[in-house]
Enzyme design. Sequence first.
Site, mmCIF file in Angstrom:
data_model
loop_
_atom_site.group_PDB
_atom_site.id
_atom_site.type_symbol
_atom_site.label_atom_id
_atom_site.label_comp_id
_atom_site.label_asym_id
_atom_site.label_seq_id
_atom_site.Cartn_x
_atom_site.Cartn_y
_atom_site.Cartn_z
ATOM 1 N N ASN A 278 -8.875 6.175 -47.640
ATOM 2 C CA ASN A 278 -9.550 7.357 -47.105
ATOM 3 C C ASN A 278 -11.049 7.298 -47.377
ATOM 4 O O ASN A 278 -11.838 6.955 -46.504
ATOM 5 C CB ASN A 278 -8.940 8.627 -47.692
ATOM 6 C CG ASN A 278 -9.261 9.865 -46.869
ATOM 7 O OD1 ASN A 278 -10.373 10.027 -46.387
ATOM 8 N ND2 ASN A 278 -8.297 10.751 -46.709
ATOM 9 N N ASP A 279 -11.425 7.615 -48.599
ATOM 10 C CA ASP A 279 -12.851 7.727 -48.923
ATOM 11 C C ASP A 279 -13.604 6.409 -48.774
ATOM 12 O O ASP A 279 -14.801 6.400 -48.481
ATOM 13 C CB ASP A 279 -13.024 8.261 -50.342
ATOM 14 C CG ASP A 279 -12.340 9.617 -50.520
ATOM 15 O OD1 ASP A 279 -12.444 10.450 -49.597
ATOM 16 O OD2 ASP A 279 -11.698 9.833 -51.563
#
Length: 464
Positions: free
Chosen positions: A389-390
């Site tokens: 994700n990040d």
Amino acid sequence: MLPLIYLIGSVTFIIGLKMLSNPATARKGNAIAAGGMTLAILGTIFLYRHHGQGLHNYGWIMAGLLIGGVVGLVSARRVKMTAMPEMVSLFNGMGGACAALISIVEFEYMTAVIFTGAPVRMQLVIILAGMVIGAVSFAGSVIAWGKLNGRIKDISFKGQHIFNLVILAVILLLAVVVTAALPAVTVILFVVILLLSLLYGICFVLPIGGADMPVVISLLNSFTGVAAACGGFLYNNPVMLTGGILVGSAGTILTILMCKAMNRSLKNVLIGSFGSPKAAGGSREQGAYKEITLSDTAVIMAYARKVMIVPGYGLAVAQAQHACHELETLLEARGVEVKYAIHPVAGRMPGHMNVLLAEADVPYEKLLEMEQANGQFNTTDVVLVLGANDVVNPAAKTDPASPIYGMPILDVENARSVIVNKRSMKPGYAGIENDLFFQPKTSMLFGDAKQVLQQLVAEIVNSL
């Protein structure tokens, strides 16, 4: 004979650490270092002499080795790859506890005999340093273990960092008082220092968000190494000193590298609360995202020339590494070039994705570091993001208000198309929306990573 054994043990530590820097030799390096440690332990048990006498209580020593060995072996064999970060943290905490116990025992011995002079004062300084650092490492590692397995949540309050600094200042002040009090050492103050050190270790890790866990684990690992080195000083044991120094310095270097990979200073990691709910302030409303079916995904990937897979914690949670390797093998049989893009802080500990994929026998040469991968995305037809994700969020480059702004990321948006597999649209550990999910070239493939990959393999086999 014993000094020679200690020398051999120290050399094996150095060789083993060197071999750990390469995935192809890491397993052999670990075995070499473990062999050196075993040799040093056996040499100490059977060859150590003090005033002409060897060790006593062989029954207790052997029982401790047997119990600890069985517990460690069983735990290591039964642990799931998703739980590996918390096991590393817990085992590291046990090392800190051992170092603290050594200092406690030596302090008890010191208070039983009247000591005076500068050498003894320096010995007391080493005892206090080993006890404080070991206790902080133990308490902090236990909290990190609890946070990683979900038993402990991020806890912070206003002025918490000031509170932590006050505890640390009191610890240092009391340590100076105890050292200056020789030979009339106050046992009560020593106990207070121990309790405050445990409290500081707890408060030190509690507010740190999950996204910073790789940094915290490597930092606590370096603490344990320093505490062990203090034990080496106390016993004039070269192999213990060498091992502690190597662990301490390697952990420190790894901590610096992790901070660099996140474009953050260590101070910012410790007081920034990155990854906590407060970090969500950088999120903003996004447009619509589009979904893609398994059949369409199978067609796109099967007819691509080059596919890049980006593994994340979602892959580890689903234990999908073997299914991922199966997909990779199937695509390569069709003439598709497949590589893996590895971000330095993907997962919950340094090297988490490398270990995960190595378990599935993914060839080391297919694992590309961030810099290598970023140079190849513009020639990649399809990027398959599995639970990351990040580390693929373009907001790190485009949104100054984002808490991850400035963090180096994998530039997956440069590929021709991006397929993201996630369970839901929930944000990652940084607590913010991912701009990548709403870009025109990005498609979302929802579901458990293992099930999705298995279905994708079946779809390619049966339909193409």
